[in-house]
Write an enzyme that holds these catalytic residues in place. Structure first.
Site, PDB file in Angstrom:
ATOM      1  N   VAL B  77      -2.490  -4.019   2.536  1.00  0.00           N
ATOM      2  CA  VAL B  77      -1.111  -3.719   2.133  1.00  0.00           C
ATOM      3  C   VAL B  77      -0.238  -4.973   2.107  1.00  0.00           C
ATOM      4  O   VAL B  77       0.717  -5.043   1.330  1.00  0.00           O
ATOM      5  CB  VAL B  77      -0.492  -2.606   3.018  1.00  0.00           C
ATOM      6  CG1 VAL B  77      -0.206  -3.122   4.431  1.00  0.00           C
ATOM      7  CG2 VAL B  77       0.762  -2.053   2.367  1.00  0.00           C
ATOM      8  N   GLU B 135       1.014   4.819   6.516  1.00  0.00           N
ATOM      9  CA  GLU B 135       0.694   4.986   7.942  1.00  0.00           C
ATOM     10  C   GLU B 135      -0.589   4.280   8.326  1.00  0.00           C
ATOM     11  O   GLU B 135      -1.417   3.956   7.486  1.00  0.00           O
ATOM     12  CB  GLU B 135       0.568   6.468   8.293  1.00  0.00           C
ATOM     13  CG  GLU B 135      -0.232   7.307   7.312  1.00  0.00           C
ATOM     14  CD  GLU B 135      -1.623   6.865   7.007  1.00  0.00           C
ATOM     15  OE1 GLU B 135      -2.374   6.587   7.972  1.00  0.00           O
ATOM     16  OE2 GLU B 135      -2.001   6.796   5.816  1.00  0.00           O
ATOM     17  N   GLY B 277      -5.123   4.320   3.054  1.00  0.00           N
ATOM     18  CA  GLY B 277      -3.869   4.547   3.765  1.00  0.00           C
ATOM     19  C   GLY B 277      -3.070   3.271   3.833  1.00  0.00           C
ATOM     20  O   GLY B 277      -3.117   2.451   2.905  1.00  0.00           O
ATOM     21  N   GLU B 278      -2.304   3.084   4.926  1.00  0.00           N
ATOM     22  CA  GLU B 278      -1.458   1.903   5.169  1.00  0.00           C
ATOM     23  C   GLU B 278      -0.535   1.590   3.984  1.00  0.00           C
ATOM     24  O   GLU B 278      -0.161   0.435   3.764  1.00  0.00           O
ATOM     25  CB  GLU B 278      -2.281   0.683   5.606  1.00  0.00           C
ATOM     26  CG  GLU B 278      -3.166   0.013   4.581  1.00  0.00           C
ATOM     27  CD  GLU B 278      -4.028  -1.146   5.148  1.00  0.00           C
ATOM     28  OE1 GLU B 278      -4.049  -2.196   4.502  1.00  0.00           O
ATOM     29  OE2 GLU B 278      -4.653  -0.991   6.209  1.00  0.00           O
ATOM     30  N   ALA B 279      -0.139   2.616   3.231  1.00  0.00           N
ATOM     31  CA  ALA B 279       0.780   2.495   2.085  1.00  0.00           C
ATOM     32  C   ALA B 279       0.179   1.740   0.910  1.00  0.00           C
ATOM     33  O   ALA B 279       0.895   1.377  -0.032  1.00  0.00           O
ATOM     34  CB  ALA B 279       2.118   1.866   2.484  1.00  0.00           C
TER      35      ALA B 279
END
Lengths: 321, 321
Positions: B77, B135, B277-279
């Site tokens: 990210v 997240e 995940g992790e945006a």
């Protein structure tokens, strides 16, 4: 390449297609990591005799007007290429001499077809890291539909769409023109390159040429929408793996594009209901390649970041779990 | 806004979803053209008591290790946010105090839940042009699956997926944990916010809070993958239009995400088989918003470019056509 990918701080394969894109770029460029320093967007433009059959919502003069718009930086693809860090080059092909009406004779004679292919070949610069291909040509979704129908069957009813926004009557004329063209040239439908000449156009032939040249020079290619994909479909029909160095930048809203991509086993990168042509979908997809490459080259490895790449110990699970 | 869009040198609606994105940004920002000068990516992190049930391929320590990796710029990210011109902020929530094992008691008590919601609310800066939510939390696809099952039915069998890559035994334990959680908290499954507290986690509660705050401040939101979408699903269950200011940045490869987006009537911008995940998916989608805005603000109008916007004269069509 694959070794580095496996050490980056993420679960294996969790970047999905972004990982595939980096591997694809590296394979065709022949070095790892790949580069995206010199990205070119080539837009070929041509005019079409079939326009006289009332198949388009816009008059033929718009082709030259849009070429001028590309040159002065006012079109969508100018903004998209700039956003994607790509250089735009527009190559008009004899706009004052439209192709013949393919319901009456081949759109292009052999020499005209080969000249356009050669122009496309010459447009690809060997030190380019990636090339995006696109087109402008009022009437050219009719040519593209006719090529798709000739190669994959189904006639005008299956392949004709609204193009720039033709009305119901225009759509009927478009289907009819395609079917007349298929009848007129029935004797050569077994020959993919003859199909490209008889039903296509100069900008489509140039895209075919550019795709061939890119393959020889190991330059990866992003294809744009329906017309661009139809332009290279004859290559896939000649030999299945001819398009291995090409990806579909997007799937357009033009009716036949999704079907055509399925026929060619190409999975588009974007699906945003765009239907503009002029390499707009391919240029937008460059952004994803930049994102993919940034992850590959910029991420820390598990060791560098001090992140555990060991699977969780199964004994953590309670016996009752 | 709509007036300018109609004068740009392209057939009406031919930029498809790119046009919708500009209109959506302008609507929520309350000015035209919209801006993307200040784009923030917020990654909330939390730990989960359910990990002790052996539901994840990675140990719980990886949550904190990845937070450190975000801070030092080594995660996916970081590269995606930089490529998209967005600022990244990571907000860890009590990583040393995992939620309770929801098969035994509510994951979060009311006060803990409200504190996490408040942290999320406070993280949204009102002068932000766009916020991406994401997240990090080992075990949180189990929490997300449990929330989705509680809100939309179907149990662990329908909603559990591989997460970061759990094996077959782990997947069985994951389904079982979800079903035990649903049984344990059966009495409160009618209350979407109680579901979020009992089955969720701090980072999910913070995403819910950030989404609420963004709505009040008219900041448009890009959601990330399955966990992020499950975190805001209780809001949609409370009132259908609560997520009108939010778009799905992508659909992930995690099994339940496509189903969950369909339940919420959200059409993802990207579909690239990502599942990190992790945006990461939301940050990648910012690139499309930048492309859309560049077209809207940079393109010439028909009048400026001297391009004909008149439809072709139907009398061009031969009577025989």
């Amino acid at each position: 390449m694959a070794q580095r990918e496996a050490t980056l701080t993420k679960p294996p394969r969790s970047l999905g297609r972004l990982e595939d894109l980096v591997a694809w770029l590296a394979h065709w460029q022949g070095h790892a990591p790949p580069r995206l320093e010199r990205v070119e967007v080539l837009v070929f433009a041509g005019n079409h005799g079939i326009v006289r059959r009332g198949v388009s919502a816009y008059p033929a003069e718009v082709t030259a007007q849009m070429v001028a718009n590309f040159s002065s930086g006012g079109a969508a693809v100018n903004q998209l290429a700039r956003t994607a860090g790509a250089a735009l080059r527009v190559i008009p092909l004899d706009l004052d001499a439209p192709t013949a009406d393919f319901t009456e004779q081949p759109a292009l004679g052999e020499q005209d077809f080969l000249d356009a292919v050669a122009t496309g070949c010459a447009a690809v610069t060997p030190d380019c890291d990636l090339v995006c291909l696109g087109e402008m040509g009022i009437g050219n979704t009719t040519a593209a539909s006719a090529i798709a129908a000739a190669l994959f069957g189904g006639g005008g009813a299956r392949w004709a769409g609204r193009g720039t926004g033709v009305d119901e009557d225009g759509l009927t004329r478009k289907r009819d023109a395609i079917d007349r063209g298929l009848n007129r040239h029935a004797a050569l439908l077994h020959d993919p390159l003859a199909v490209a000449a008889a039903l296509g156009g100069r900008e489509l032939a140039a895209i075919l040429g550019a795709t061939l040249a890119a393959r020889r020079q190991r330059v990866p290619v992003l294809l744009d929408g329906f017309v661009c994909t139809a332009a290279v479909a004859p290559l896939a029909k000649l030999r299945a793996d001819t398009l291995a160095h090409a990806l579909a930048g997007h799937v357009s809203a033009e009716a036949g594009h999704r079907m055509l991509l399925e026929e060619l086993k190409l999975t588009p990168l974007l699906d945003l209901n765009m239907r503009l042509g002029e390499a707009s979908g391919a240029a937008a997809a460059v952004l994803l390649l930049r994102a993919a490459l940034a992850c590959h080259t910029g991420m820390a490895t598990f060791a560098e970041a001090g992140v555990s790449d060991k699977p969780a110990d199964d004994t953590q699970a309670p016996k009752a779990g």
